[in-house]
Design a protein around this motif. Sequence first.
Motif: not given
Length: 174
Positions: A68-81, A83-95
């Motif tokens: 099977l493939f494992s896809y992760a939605d990762v919520l991170t605390r990264l300030p950006d331009r 002003g948002a304090q969180t960012r959401l990333f999605r992708g195939l977990v490879v390592d």
Amino acid sequence: EIAAFFDRATQTSAWTYLAILGCGFVIGSIFRRFVWACRLDTKIRHLRLKHGWFYVLQGRDANNPRQLFSYADVLTRLPDRDGAQTRLFRGLVVDFEISATGKIDSIILKNAVRGKGRGNDFKWIEIPSSRLLLMGSTIHSINVTYIAVDASGQPQDRWSSFRSWWRSFWWEEP
């Protein structure tokens, strides 16, 4: 008397000791591979061979298929331009890397996308890269989705089940 025996038979004792070590290594390796191939580590917690994060992020569960493939939605605390304090990333977990304390040091995603906007304005934006590395200190939460490779729904016959088990035994595949 025992010390005198070992003194007289030093070479025999050394070869016997090496033979016991070798046999222990072979028996332990076979047992470890057997546990892995039969997925006993997913049923009996004390037989786990890897860190708990491995089982979650790679989808190694008794109820999941082997491939099977494992896809992760990762919520991170990264300030950006914006002003948002969180960012959401999605992708195939490879390592991923685990620290000595059991926390995720880093996670690597392939085919990663980044979420932008909220509500009806939300959309996924492609990230032009081969791999996205997220540092563990920035991770707030992870949602994992498992997608089976063989989604045909057809039950495996005995021969293909045995081949899958045999391949898992020798190559230690999930």
